[in-house]
Write a protein that holds these residues in place. Structure first.
Motif, PDB file in Angstrom:
ATOM      1  N   SER A  45     -41.116 -52.006 -56.985  1.00  0.00           N
ATOM      2  CA  SER A  45     -42.212 -52.156 -56.032  1.00  0.00           C
ATOM      3  C   SER A  45     -41.877 -51.422 -54.740  1.00  0.00           C
ATOM      4  N   PRO A  46     -42.885 -50.868 -54.068  1.00  0.00           N
ATOM      5  CA  PRO A  46     -42.635 -50.368 -52.715  1.00  0.00           C
ATOM      6  C   PRO A  46     -42.332 -51.531 -51.784  1.00  0.00           C
ATOM      7  N   VAL A  47     -41.655 -51.238 -50.689  1.00  0.00           N
ATOM      8  CA  VAL A  47     -41.333 -52.278 -49.705  1.00  0.00           C
ATOM      9  C   VAL A  47     -41.835 -51.850 -48.332  1.00  0.00           C
ATOM     10  N   SER A  48     -42.057 -52.848 -47.480  1.00  0.00           N
ATOM     11  CA  SER A  48     -42.327 -52.568 -46.070  1.00  0.00           C
ATOM     12  C   SER A  48     -41.392 -53.425 -45.236  1.00  0.00           C
ATOM     13  N   TYR A  49     -41.508 -53.339 -43.926  1.00  0.00           N
ATOM     14  CA  TYR A  49     -40.479 -53.896 -43.043  1.00  0.00           C
ATOM     15  C   TYR A  49     -41.086 -54.754 -41.943  1.00  0.00           C
ATOM     16  N   LEU A  50     -40.475 -55.894 -41.717  1.00  0.00           N
ATOM     17  CA  LEU A  50     -40.796 -56.734 -40.564  1.00  0.00           C
ATOM     18  C   LEU A  50     -39.621 -56.616 -39.609  1.00  0.00           C
ATOM     19  N   THR A  51     -39.796 -55.806 -38.570  1.00  0.00           N
ATOM     20  CA  THR A  51     -38.678 -55.438 -37.710  1.00  0.00           C
ATOM     21  C   THR A  51     -39.110 -55.481 -36.253  1.00  0.00           C
ATOM     22  N   GLU A  52     -38.290 -54.939 -35.363  1.00  0.00           N
ATOM     23  CA  GLU A  52     -38.593 -54.927 -33.943  1.00  0.00           C
ATOM     24  C   GLU A  52     -39.859 -54.111 -33.662  1.00  0.00           C
ATOM     25  N   THR A  53     -40.591 -54.499 -32.620  1.00  0.00           N
ATOM     26  CA  THR A  53     -41.862 -53.852 -32.302  1.00  0.00           C
ATOM     27  C   THR A  53     -41.691 -52.352 -32.097  1.00  0.00           C
ATOM     28  N   TYR A  54     -40.625 -51.934 -31.400  1.00  0.00           N
ATOM     29  CA  TYR A  54     -40.471 -50.519 -31.078  1.00  0.00           C
ATOM     30  C   TYR A  54     -40.134 -49.670 -32.305  1.00  0.00           C
ATOM     31  N   LEU A  55     -39.737 -50.323 -33.404  1.00  0.00           N
ATOM     32  CA  LEU A  55     -39.457 -49.611 -34.651  1.00  0.00           C
ATOM     33  C   LEU A  55     -40.636 -49.656 -35.632  1.00  0.00           C
ATOM     34  N   SER A  56     -41.640 -50.474 -35.328  1.00  0.00           N
ATOM     35  CA  SER A  56     -42.663 -50.791 -36.324  1.00  0.00           C
ATOM     36  C   SER A  56     -43.613 -49.637 -36.618  1.00  0.00           C
ATOM     37  N   GLU A 381     -38.870 -39.923 -30.636  1.00  0.00           N
ATOM     38  CA  GLU A 381     -38.595 -39.824 -29.202  1.00  0.00           C
ATOM     39  C   GLU A 381     -38.801 -41.176 -28.518  1.00  0.00           C
ATOM     40  N   LYS A 382     -39.851 -41.879 -28.875  1.00  0.00           N
ATOM     41  CA  LYS A 382     -40.123 -43.182 -28.262  1.00  0.00           C
ATOM     42  C   LYS A 382     -39.046 -44.200 -28.626  1.00  0.00           C
ATOM     43  N   ILE A 383     -38.559 -44.141 -29.860  1.00  0.00           N
ATOM     44  CA  ILE A 383     -37.482 -45.052 -30.267  1.00  0.00           C
ATOM     45  C   ILE A 383     -36.237 -44.808 -29.420  1.00  0.00           C
ATOM     46  N   LEU A 384     -35.861 -43.535 -29.261  1.00  0.00           N
ATOM     47  CA  LEU A 384     -34.679 -43.222 -28.455  1.00  0.00           C
ATOM     48  C   LEU A 384     -34.881 -43.618 -26.998  1.00  0.00           C
ATOM     49  N   HIS A 385     -36.085 -43.411 -26.476  1.00  0.00           N
ATOM     50  CA  HIS A 385     -36.338 -43.782 -25.078  1.00  0.00           C
ATOM     51  C   HIS A 385     -36.226 -45.291 -24.895  1.00  0.00           C
ATOM     52  N   HIS A 386     -36.714 -46.047 -25.877  1.00  0.00           N
ATOM     53  CA  HIS A 386     -36.592 -47.507 -25.795  1.00  0.00           C
ATOM     54  C   HIS A 386     -35.118 -47.919 -25.793  1.00  0.00           C
ATOM     55  N   ILE A 387     -34.324 -47.308 -26.665  1.00  0.00           N
ATOM     56  CA  ILE A 387     -32.894 -47.631 -26.722  1.00  0.00           C
ATOM     57  C   ILE A 387     -32.210 -47.255 -25.414  1.00  0.00           C
ATOM     58  N   PHE A 388     -32.581 -46.096 -24.856  1.00  0.00           N
ATOM     59  CA  PHE A 388     -32.013 -45.655 -23.572  1.00  0.00           C
ATOM     60  C   PHE A 388     -32.253 -46.707 -22.491  1.00  0.00           C
ATOM     61  N   GLU A 389     -33.474 -47.199 -22.393  1.00  0.00           N
ATOM     62  CA  GLU A 389     -33.792 -48.210 -21.379  1.00  0.00           C
ATOM     63  C   GLU A 389     -33.145 -49.555 -21.702  1.00  0.00           C
ATOM     64  N   GLN A 390     -33.129 -49.912 -22.987  1.00  0.00           N
ATOM     65  CA  GLN A 390     -32.573 -51.193 -23.410  1.00  0.00           C
ATOM     66  C   GLN A 390     -31.073 -51.280 -23.143  1.00  0.00           C
ATOM     67  N   THR A 391     -30.387 -50.149 -23.194  1.00  0.00           N
ATOM     68  CA  THR A 391     -28.926 -50.146 -23.065  1.00  0.00           C
ATOM     69  C   THR A 391     -28.441 -49.681 -21.689  1.00  0.00           C
ATOM     70  N   GLN A 392     -29.363 -49.520 -20.746  1.00  0.00           N
ATOM     71  CA  GLN A 392     -28.980 -49.005 -19.428  1.00  0.00           C
ATOM     72  C   GLN A 392     -27.977 -49.932 -18.731  1.00  0.00           C
ATOM     73  N   MET A 393     -28.161 -51.228 -18.887  1.00  0.00           N
ATOM     74  CA  MET A 393     -27.270 -52.189 -18.219  1.00  0.00           C
ATOM     75  C   MET A 393     -25.851 -52.091 -18.788  1.00  0.00           C
ATOM     76  N   GLN A 394     -25.704 -51.807 -20.083  1.00  0.00           N
ATOM     77  CA  GLN A 394     -24.378 -51.660 -20.686  1.00  0.00           C
ATOM     78  C   GLN A 394     -23.596 -50.533 -20.020  1.00  0.00           C
ATOM     79  N   ARG A 395     -24.282 -49.452 -19.670  1.00  0.00           N
ATOM     80  CA  ARG A 395     -23.616 -48.298 -19.072  1.00  0.00           C
ATOM     81  C   ARG A 395     -23.256 -48.517 -17.610  1.00  0.00           C
TER      82      ARG A 395
END
Length: 397
Positions: A45-56, A381-395
């Protein structure tokens, strides 16, 4: 047949970062296939994904009037498959330690909805769940063997025509069409070897199973492949590797050692890059946890490098035992690197770390992907931008 939906477990997903920054949990590879490919195969069967909004947008969910939702960390076997396919509507399957393994419902469902109103069903066995990043290489041998048995059932391997290639336990070696092997040694005495279509095994390569190499991937001249290793599609690997998983589209093309490690996609390790996978005092390795922002005891004596997508290491980079590198990192320089290098970092321990400018990082990521004739679009590009903003505090820590 119900719609098959693979959901990200809210506890396991952060424990699987940085690899899950750029993909649903079920897109992780362990063994020959990704978890999603395993479920698609066993359920036909094909599958789909229930994941984070920015990946959906890239990984959408598709509901129907009958939905079978399966934990994306769960690897299938015959016992768990029967328990899941036997589920009635509005019932939920749990492991002995309370992990939600699957549920079936006629409605759309999200993890935050909980399981109130579902009939609980308890699974008596011990399921294989990828809960931590190190489970990917720790479980890899068993998953290669399980996938090999399922994928080769009633199928015939292509022949090895090169007269200078020597095989041990040839019946445990499966080769797809289009493979080229030259003057190599394939030893499947201790586990199977699966070579996907159009893979190239260059002169002098020495391979010990269990081993898998994906479509279009290359083993460079003289590569030394120790057991329990998975190389995903369209990679190039040289030097010495042992018990590693490369998800796909990444290169470790030169001499140097990589052991007990996981690389994401679109990574590159420069010539003579090496990692340690064993502490001098033989004590268990601790690894940076994104779930707690602290070191977590893996309980393993051998644990090397975990590297997120789009990250690169310069020539002669040295990685400590139990090092975690985030997404889109450019690490280089003398001496051992820090044990955690946050996403979108530039530099090294000796030179200092600065923030990788987003537009520069985006340009490099897009160029890396397009060079492989793969599309890199606005969604990526949007996925990477979300990760960039999400991880800014780590840096900034």
């Amino acid at each position: 047949m119900p719609a098959v939906i693979l959901f990200d477990d809210p506890i396991f997903r952060p424990q699987l970062l940085p690899l899950t920054y750029t993909r649903p949990v079920a897109e992780l590879r362990c063994g020959i296939q990704t978890i999603s490919e395993k479920w698609s195969s066993v359920l036909d069967s094909p599958v789909s994904y229930l994941t984070e909004t920015y990946l959906s947008t890239k990984f959408p969910v598709n509901y129907s009037s009958d939905n079978l939702l399966i934990n994306g960390s769960l690897c299938p076997d015959q016992d768990i498959l029967k328990s899941i396919t036997d589920l009635e509507k509005e019932s939920a399957l749990f492991s002995a330690d309370g992990v939600l393994l699957a549920l079936r419902t006629g409605k759309s469902w999200k993890t935050e909805d909980g399981i109130k109103g579902f009939k609980p069903v308890h699974y008596p066995g011990i399921p294989t769940l990828i809960r931590e990043v190190w489970h990917i290489f720790s479980f890899n041998a068993a998953q290669i063997k399980a996938d090999f048995e399922r994928l080769t059932l009633n199928k015939k391997s292509a022949s090895i025509t090169d007269p200078f290639t020597h095989c041990y336990n040839k019946e445990n070696i499966f080769i797809e069409e289009g493979v080229v092997i030259k003057a190599s040694i394939l030893n499947a005495e201790n586990g199977p070897i699966y070579i996907s279509r159009d893979a190239l095994i260059q002169e002098g390569s020495m391979v010990q199973g269990p081993f898998f190499i994906g479509e279009g991937s290359v083993l460079a001249q003289g590569a030394k492949i120790r057991p329990n290793t998975t190389i995903g599609p369209f990679c190039k690997v040289g030097g010495e590797v042992s018990n590693i998983v490369i998800l796909g589209y990444s290169n470790k093309g030169h001499d140097g050692y990589l052991g007990n490690s996981v690389l994401g996609e679109w990574c590159n390790l420069g010539a003579n890059t090496n990692n340690s996978n064993l502490k001098n005092d033989l004590s268990p390795v601790k690894l940076h946890s994104y779930a707690t922002n602290k070191l977590k005891n893996t309980g393993l004596q051998n644990c090397g490098l975990i590297m997120g997508d789009y990250s690169k290491a310069g020539i002669s980079t040295m990685f400590n035992t139990g090092t975690v590198v985030g997404v889109s990192v450019n690490v280089f320089g003398a001496g051992f690197q820090d044990k955690h290098i946050p996403s979108f970092s530039w530099g090294g321990a000796a030179e200092g770390i600065s923030e990788y400018r987003f537009q520069k990082a985006l340009h490099v990521a897009a160029d890396t992907v397009v060079r492989r004739n793969v599309d890199f679009g606005e969604t990526d590009e949007k996925i990477l931008h979300h990760i960039f903003e999400q991880t800014q505090m780590q840096r900034s820590i």
